[in-house]
Design an enzyme around this catalytic site. Structure first.
Site, PDB file in Angstrom:
ATOM      1  N   HIS A 188       0.883  -1.294  -0.103  1.00  0.00           N
ATOM      2  CA  HIS A 188       0.069  -0.069  -0.069  1.00  0.00           C
ATOM      3  C   HIS A 188       0.970   1.325   0.256  1.00  0.00           C
ATOM      4  CE1 HIS A 188      -3.120   2.738   0.904  1.00  0.00           C
ATOM      5  NE2 HIS A 188      -2.536   3.327   1.943  1.00  0.00           N
TER       6      HIS A 188
ATOM      7  N   SER B 254      -2.982   5.443   5.889  1.00  0.00           N
ATOM      8  CA  SER B 254      -4.127   5.954   4.956  1.00  0.00           C
ATOM      9  C   SER B 254      -4.379   7.401   5.576  1.00  0.00           C
ATOM     10  CB  SER B 254      -5.312   4.995   4.944  1.00  0.00           C
ATOM     11  OG  SER B 254      -6.414   5.547   4.190  1.00  0.00           O
ATOM     12  N   GLY B 255      -4.656   8.369   4.574  1.00  0.00           N
ATOM     13  CA  GLY B 255      -5.037   9.488   4.811  1.00  0.00           C
ATOM     14  C   GLY B 255      -3.868  10.470   5.367  1.00  0.00           C
TER      15      GLY B 255
ATOM     16  N   GLY C 266      -1.732  11.751   3.194  1.00  0.00           N
ATOM     17  CA  GLY C 266      -1.522  12.679   2.377  1.00  0.00           C
ATOM     18  C   GLY C 266      -0.371  12.251   1.036  1.00  0.00           C
ATOM     19  N   LYS C 267      -0.464  10.900   0.962  1.00  0.00           N
ATOM     20  CA  LYS C 267       0.661  10.210  -0.114  1.00  0.00           C
ATOM     21  C   LYS C 267      -0.014  10.623  -1.486  1.00  0.00           C
ATOM     22  CE  LYS C 267      -0.373   6.099   1.215  1.00  0.00           C
ATOM     23  NZ  LYS C 267      -1.212   6.356   2.484  1.00  0.00           N
TER      24      LYS C 267
ATOM     25  N   ASP D 212      -2.186   3.956  -4.662  1.00  0.00           N
ATOM     26  CA  ASP D 212      -2.708   2.946  -3.836  1.00  0.00           C
ATOM     27  C   ASP D 212      -2.270   1.550  -3.414  1.00  0.00           C
ATOM     28  OD1 ASP D 212      -5.095   2.867  -1.862  1.00  0.00           O
ATOM     29  OD2 ASP D 212      -5.981   1.446  -3.291  1.00  0.00           O
TER      30      ASP D 212
ATOM     31  N   ARG E 247      18.342  14.675  11.982  1.00  0.00           N
ATOM     32  CA  ARG E 247      18.262  15.966  11.476  1.00  0.00           C
ATOM     33  C   ARG E 247      19.572  16.058  10.831  1.00  0.00           C
ATOM     34  NH1 ARG E 247      17.088  20.319  16.259  1.00  0.00           N
ATOM     35  NH2 ARG E 247      17.295  21.553  14.221  1.00  0.00           N
TER      36      ARG E 247
END
Length: 316
Positions: free
Chosen positions: A138, A155-156, A158-159, A177, A243
């Site tokens: 996925h 999921s959700g 922002g890919k 997806d 960083r």
């Protein structure tokens, strides 16, 4: 692993069917190909019957010099129940004995106009790609500056929206997806979209969009080698994120390892630009230019120099 039939090979290379139409849906289980030269001479101790048998001018010219009884014997032994198909190179005429026995045993016989060696390489590459170990992940796969970047995350996160912005900036979408990944060699992973989802992108609130229709053929690509994984996660204020970029994280897919970067997501971060920079930095590292290591070395030198000065002042 995908299922490959003789018909798939016929359609892929435009081969002409000479005999054995009823066996056209036979499965091909290995990417290896045999040229049965020794078998034509009667040596069958190590006959690899489960491979596609490729016959060129050398094999067939020798076969034509045999007497009738030997020709029937050779073709009878070559046409094993496990043999998926015979392919004749150079559009060579099919021997009558092969045509008759292959028809009886429902073994396809095909012809190609390509030279034997060239076609052997083409067919091997095709079969290795189709029969390679495969998994589905996925995520979203994009081609950024020639680097195959696999974007993962919950999921959700922002890919798909990030992929849309990357396409608008001139990069190419491979899959959204669901990404089908094949390991064609050690540490060589090729990703593509399932046929049903090819060129499609899902944006919540908008729906399914066809990227090729909206942005043109240059905005999409059928497959791409995956070199970099970027995992998007919601920003966690209690987590320490890298960083400097000195420590390299890896992600294992099938039996291959890929470089993985974890990018925290929060309002105000331009993810598409970050992914572009990550792809360019990955390319520079492959060329031997590592900014993080260079900075670390300069920092160590500066600290050592300060320590040396302090020691000298203490002695004085």
């Amino acid at each position: 692993m995908s299922v490959v039939t003789v018909e798939d090979v016929q359609n892929r290379f435009g081969l002409e069917l000479v005999a054995g139409r009823e066996g056209i849906e036979r499965n091909i289980l290995t990417s290896d190909i045999s040229r049965p030269g020794l078998e034509m001479a009667g040596y069958f101790d190590f006959y690899l019957a489960a491979r596609i048998q490729l016959l060129g001018k050398t094999e067939l010219s020798f076969f034509n010099k045999l007497d009738e009884a030997d020709r029937l014997d050779r073709m009878d032994r070559l046409c094993s129940p496990e043999t998926p198909a015979f392919i004749l190179a150079h559009n060579t005429e099919c021997p009558i004995e092969l045509k008759q026995i292959a028809e009886e045993r429902r073994i396809p016989v095909l012809q190609t106009e390509h030279p034997t060696t060239r076609f052997s390489g083409m067919l091997t590459n095709f079969l290795e790609g189709q029969l390679a170990p495969m998994t589905t992940i996925h995520g979203v796969l994009v081609d950024v500056y020639g680097i195959g970047v696999l974007i993962t995350g919950k999921s959700g996160v922002g890919k798909s929206e990030t992929a849309l912005e990357l396409v608008k900036r001139g990069h190419r979408l491979i899959a959204d997806d669901a990404v089908e990944i094949r390991q064609v060699a050690k540490n060589v992973l090729i990703g593509n979209a399932p046929k049903l989802l090819q060129h499609m992108l899902e944006i919540r609130g908008v729906g399914i969009i066809d990227m090729m229709t909206l942005f043109g053929a240059s905005a999409v690509k059928d497959d791409k080698r995956i070199l970099l994984v970027i995992d998007l996660e919601v920003w966690d204020p209690d987590k320490m994120y890298d960083r400097l970029g000195i420590d390299e994280e890896k992600m294992k897919i099938i039996d291959s390892e890929l470089t993985k970067l974890t990018v925290p997501v929060r309002p105000g971060r331009n993810l598409s630009v970050i992914i572009e920079v990550a792809a360019m930095d990955y390319r520079m590292k492959r060329l031997g230019i590592n900014a993080a290591e260079t900075f670390s070395n300069k920092l160590e030198m500066a600290i050592s120099e300060e320590a040396r000065k302090s020691d000298e002042e203490g002695i004085e």
